[in-house]
Design a protein around this motif. Structure first.
Motif, PDB file in Angstrom:
ATOM      1  N   ALA A   1       0.827  -1.209   0.000  1.00  0.00           N
ATOM      2  CA  ALA A   1       0.000   0.000   0.000  1.00  0.00           C
ATOM      3  C   ALA A   1       0.861   1.259   0.000  1.00  0.00           C
ATOM      4  O   ALA A   1       0.584   2.226  -0.717  1.00  0.00           O
ATOM      5  CB  ALA A   1      -0.930  -0.012   1.209  1.00  0.00           C
ATOM      6  N   GLN A   2       1.927   1.256   0.800  1.00  0.00           N
ATOM      7  CA  GLN A   2       2.818   2.411   0.823  1.00  0.00           C
ATOM      8  C   GLN A   2       3.527   2.592  -0.517  1.00  0.00           C
ATOM      9  O   GLN A   2       3.679   3.720  -1.008  1.00  0.00           O
ATOM     10  CB  GLN A   2       3.849   2.256   1.937  1.00  0.00           C
ATOM     11  CG  GLN A   2       3.263   2.335   3.339  1.00  0.00           C
ATOM     12  CD  GLN A   2       4.343   2.224   4.403  1.00  0.00           C
ATOM     13  OE1 GLN A   2       5.076   3.190   4.667  1.00  0.00           O
ATOM     14  NE2 GLN A   2       4.446   1.062   5.023  1.00  0.00           N
ATOM     15  N   ALA A   3       3.961   1.484  -1.117  1.00  0.00           N
ATOM     16  CA  ALA A   3       4.637   1.557  -2.410  1.00  0.00           C
ATOM     17  C   ALA A   3       3.699   2.094  -3.486  1.00  0.00           C
ATOM     18  O   ALA A   3       4.101   2.891  -4.343  1.00  0.00           O
ATOM     19  CB  ALA A   3       5.170   0.183  -2.800  1.00  0.00           C
ATOM     20  N   LEU A   4       2.435   1.650  -3.454  1.00  0.00           N
ATOM     21  CA  LEU A   4       1.450   2.134  -4.408  1.00  0.00           C
ATOM     22  C   LEU A   4       1.283   3.645  -4.309  1.00  0.00           C
ATOM     23  O   LEU A   4       1.349   4.368  -5.305  1.00  0.00           O
ATOM     24  CB  LEU A   4       0.111   1.450  -4.160  1.00  0.00           C
ATOM     25  CG  LEU A   4      -1.119   2.158  -4.744  1.00  0.00           C
ATOM     26  CD1 LEU A   4      -1.093   2.087  -6.258  1.00  0.00           C
ATOM     27  CD2 LEU A   4      -2.403   1.583  -4.191  1.00  0.00           C
ATOM     28  N   VAL A   5       1.068   4.130  -3.089  1.00  0.00           N
ATOM     29  CA  VAL A   5       0.821   5.556  -2.903  1.00  0.00           C
ATOM     30  C   VAL A   5       2.036   6.378  -3.334  1.00  0.00           C
ATOM     31  O   VAL A   5       1.910   7.360  -4.073  1.00  0.00           O
ATOM     32  CB  VAL A   5       0.455   5.853  -1.438  1.00  0.00           C
ATOM     33  CG1 VAL A   5       0.391   7.367  -1.207  1.00  0.00           C
ATOM     34  CG2 VAL A   5      -0.875   5.212  -1.070  1.00  0.00           C
ATOM     35  N   ARG A   6       3.196   5.989  -2.874  1.00  0.00           N
ATOM     36  CA  ARG A   6       4.393   6.752  -3.209  1.00  0.00           C
ATOM     37  C   ARG A   6       4.642   6.752  -4.718  1.00  0.00           C
ATOM     38  O   ARG A   6       4.979   7.783  -5.305  1.00  0.00           O
ATOM     39  CB  ARG A   6       5.605   6.176  -2.486  1.00  0.00           C
ATOM     40  CG  ARG A   6       6.877   6.985  -2.686  1.00  0.00           C
ATOM     41  CD  ARG A   6       7.968   6.545  -1.744  1.00  0.00           C
ATOM     42  NE  ARG A   6       8.276   5.128  -1.900  1.00  0.00           N
ATOM     43  CZ  ARG A   6       9.068   4.452  -1.078  1.00  0.00           C
ATOM     44  NH1 ARG A   6       9.611   5.057  -0.037  1.00  0.00           N
ATOM     45  NH2 ARG A   6       9.308   3.173  -1.284  1.00  0.00           N
ATOM     46  N   GLY A   7       4.452   5.593  -5.362  1.00  0.00           N
ATOM     47  CA  GLY A   7       4.646   5.522  -6.802  1.00  0.00           C
ATOM     48  C   GLY A   7       3.669   6.408  -7.558  1.00  0.00           C
ATOM     49  O   GLY A   7       4.052   7.113  -8.504  1.00  0.00           O
ATOM     50  N   CYS A   8       2.396   6.404  -7.145  1.00  0.00           N
ATOM     51  CA  CYS A   8       1.400   7.241  -7.815  1.00  0.00           C
ATOM     52  C   CYS A   8       1.703   8.724  -7.633  1.00  0.00           C
ATOM     53  O   CYS A   8       1.613   9.514  -8.576  1.00  0.00           O
ATOM     54  CB  CYS A   8       0.007   6.932  -7.267  1.00  0.00           C
ATOM     55  SG  CYS A   8      -0.676   5.360  -7.803  1.00  0.00           S
ATOM     56  N   VAL A   9       2.061   9.121  -6.415  1.00  0.00           N
ATOM     57  CA  VAL A   9       2.361  10.529  -6.148  1.00  0.00           C
ATOM     58  C   VAL A   9       3.561  10.986  -6.977  1.00  0.00           C
ATOM     59  O   VAL A   9       3.564  12.082  -7.557  1.00  0.00           O
ATOM     60  CB  VAL A   9       2.610  10.762  -4.646  1.00  0.00           C
ATOM     61  CG1 VAL A   9       3.159  12.167  -4.396  1.00  0.00           C
ATOM     62  CG2 VAL A   9       1.321  10.557  -3.857  1.00  0.00           C
ATOM     63  N   LEU A  10       4.578  10.151  -7.070  1.00  0.00           N
ATOM     64  CA  LEU A  10       5.745  10.507  -7.884  1.00  0.00           C
ATOM     65  C   LEU A  10       5.354  10.730  -9.342  1.00  0.00           C
ATOM     66  O   LEU A  10       5.785  11.702  -9.975  1.00  0.00           O
ATOM     67  CB  LEU A  10       6.795   9.402  -7.793  1.00  0.00           C
ATOM     68  CG  LEU A  10       7.696   9.410  -6.563  1.00  0.00           C
ATOM     69  CD1 LEU A  10       8.523   8.132  -6.508  1.00  0.00           C
ATOM     70  CD2 LEU A  10       8.610  10.621  -6.559  1.00  0.00           C
ATOM     71  N   VAL A  11       4.537   9.823  -9.884  1.00  0.00           N
ATOM     72  CA  VAL A  11       4.133   9.954 -11.279  1.00  0.00           C
ATOM     73  C   VAL A  11       3.282  11.202 -11.480  1.00  0.00           C
ATOM     74  O   VAL A  11       3.409  11.909 -12.487  1.00  0.00           O
ATOM     75  CB  VAL A  11       3.383   8.696 -11.742  1.00  0.00           C
ATOM     76  CG1 VAL A  11       2.737   8.912 -13.098  1.00  0.00           C
ATOM     77  CG2 VAL A  11       4.350   7.528 -11.825  1.00  0.00           C
ATOM     78  N   MET A  12       2.407  11.500 -10.533  1.00  0.00           N
ATOM     79  CA  MET A  12       1.580  12.707 -10.637  1.00  0.00           C
ATOM     80  C   MET A  12       2.440  13.968 -10.580  1.00  0.00           C
ATOM     81  O   MET A  12       2.202  14.929 -11.330  1.00  0.00           O
ATOM     82  CB  MET A  12       0.533  12.710  -9.523  1.00  0.00           C
ATOM     83  CG  MET A  12      -0.554  11.661  -9.705  1.00  0.00           C
ATOM     84  SD  MET A  12      -1.643  11.496  -8.262  1.00  0.00           S
ATOM     85  CE  MET A  12      -2.847  10.305  -8.877  1.00  0.00           C
TER      86      MET A  12
END
Length: 401
Positions: free
Chosen positions: A246-257
């Motif tokens: 879950a943490q990896a998902l959020v961090r990855g999405c925020v970086l891409v955004m």
């Protein structure tokens, strides 16, 4: 093609590269097969790609669908064609052609020849070493896990560099203050890197608070507003696999955004229910600029292993919402030895079952009759001790077949 079919293990990649030299001109070819890097040079470029570079591209590709874009290879950003096999038991295998042309028809030819090469390698490995396809699947499973760990480290480093650059570029900080903030970010990242992770379960509230702290540091000097919706059931313990994913998902999405959508606001929310946790990341940027491949790139392996699901909703000019559901009651780990009693053909049929294909589709793909497929399915259910195709498919997915 003839040279490829008659090649030895060491000759497969050179023969493949030679066959592709006409339709898909390339500087060199690199392949990640069963966790091993293989390369063949050309055009005077003798610098090979690293395992990490190939593993990252393996995560970006979808089996059977060529990926084309800019990638770092041998330390240089260049055009690259990456191809993953759709063959059963070939998860994690990838072919990369450096400096290849942007030609979809040529890419399709490369995909077909790569499938032939994978079959050659599997046949050679099985006959030369006496290994079963299941043994090879276990090796690729380990390679896939290694690739995911490397990808998680890449995201952590990317988050640190993004935060440092945002501080140094901030118009609200003078030069001395910007340097001080950048040093503090780098020091904190080094501390996290050197600290051993604490094993065991943590509450949803504790995990979200740690994630929130890291996200605030990430966007503090970007000018973007961050909205955080913490879980109501903050005392619910999360399995470590769910917490990490879950943490990896959020961090990855925020970086891409941050890098793509020109958002001014990002919202992150966790909702914890009795049997599952829903994670959502939403921005107000241009959804047309959000890389749709992110869903597969970040989530495919982790969510399949955890039995989860996800959706990505993008609207041009209105933003992107990524939603993932994680079950909190994880399936028991699968002992790969439980599948050892299956024959080679039964393993191939099981792999197709895991992809949700019908008996008719399996028969067409494996070039056998539908009656033969039914016979194999009945044997698979009996040998695995399960009652349904769905249960057998779940075991195959858990074992990465």
């Amino acid at each position: 093609m003839v040279a490829l079919l008659g090649a030895s293990d060491a000759e497969v990649l050179p023969a493949l590269s030679a066959s592709l030299a006409g339709p898909v001109a390339h500087t060199w070819a690199g392949a990640l097969v069963a966790g091993q890097v293989r390369t063949v040079g050309g055009g005077g470029d003798d610098t090979p790609p690293s395992f990490t570079e190939l593993a990252i591209l393996a995560e970006r590709t979808t089996p059977g669908i060529p990926w084309y874009g800019r990638a770092t290879l041998a330390g240089v950003t260049r055009a690259a064609l990456a191809i993953s096999s759709a063959q059963p038991l070939a998860t994690g295998d990838v072919l990369v052609l450096a400096d290849a042309p942007d030609d979809p028809e040529a890419h399709a030819v490369a995909q077909q020849l790569w499938e032939v090469a994978v079959v050659c390698w599997k046949a050679l490995a099985s006959s030369d070493r006496g290994e079963s396809p299941l043994y090879l699947a276990a090796g690729r499973f380990a390679a896939g896990e290694h690739a995911k760990q490397l990808l998680a480290l890449k995201d952590a480093h990317a988050a640190t560099l993004t935060a440092v650059l945002a501080a140094l570029r901030s118009r609200r900080l003078d030069a001395a203050s910007a340097r001080e903030v950048a040093v503090g970010i780098a020091s904190s990242a080094l501390t996290d890197l050197r600290s051993a992770p604490v094993a065991g379960e943590h509450s949803a509230g504790q995990t979200f608070a740690l994630l929130a702290e890291r996200l605030r540091a990430l966007i503090r000097h970007t000018g973007i507003s961050l909205e955080l919706a913490s879980p109501d059931r903050s005392d619910r313990l999360l399995p470590p696999q769910v917490s990490d994913a879950a943490q990896a998902l959020v961090r990855g999405c925020v970086l891409v955004m941050l890098e793509n959508t020109a958002a001014s606001r990002i919202r992150v929310g966790w909702e914890v229910e009795a049997e599952h946790m829903r994670v959502s990341v939403r921005d107000d940027g241009d959804g047309a600029r959000f890389p749709q491949a992110l869903a597969e790139y970040r989530l495919r392996e982790r969510l399949v292993a955890l039995g989860g699901s996800y959706t990505v909703d993008t609207v041009s000019g209105w933003g992107t919402t990524v939603t993932a559901d994680f079950p909190l009651a994880l399936p028991p780990p699968v002992d790969i030895d439980a599948l050892a009693g299956l024959s080679r053909r039964e393993l191939h049929v099981l792999a197709e079952l895991a992809r949700g294909r019908s008996n008719q589709q399996i028969a067409e793909r494996l070039h056998i009759t539908e009656h033969t497929v039914k016979f194999h399915v009945a044997n698979i259910l009996s040998k695995l001790g399960v009652r349904s195709r769905g249960q057998a498919a779940a075991m195959a997915r858990d074992a990465r077949i």
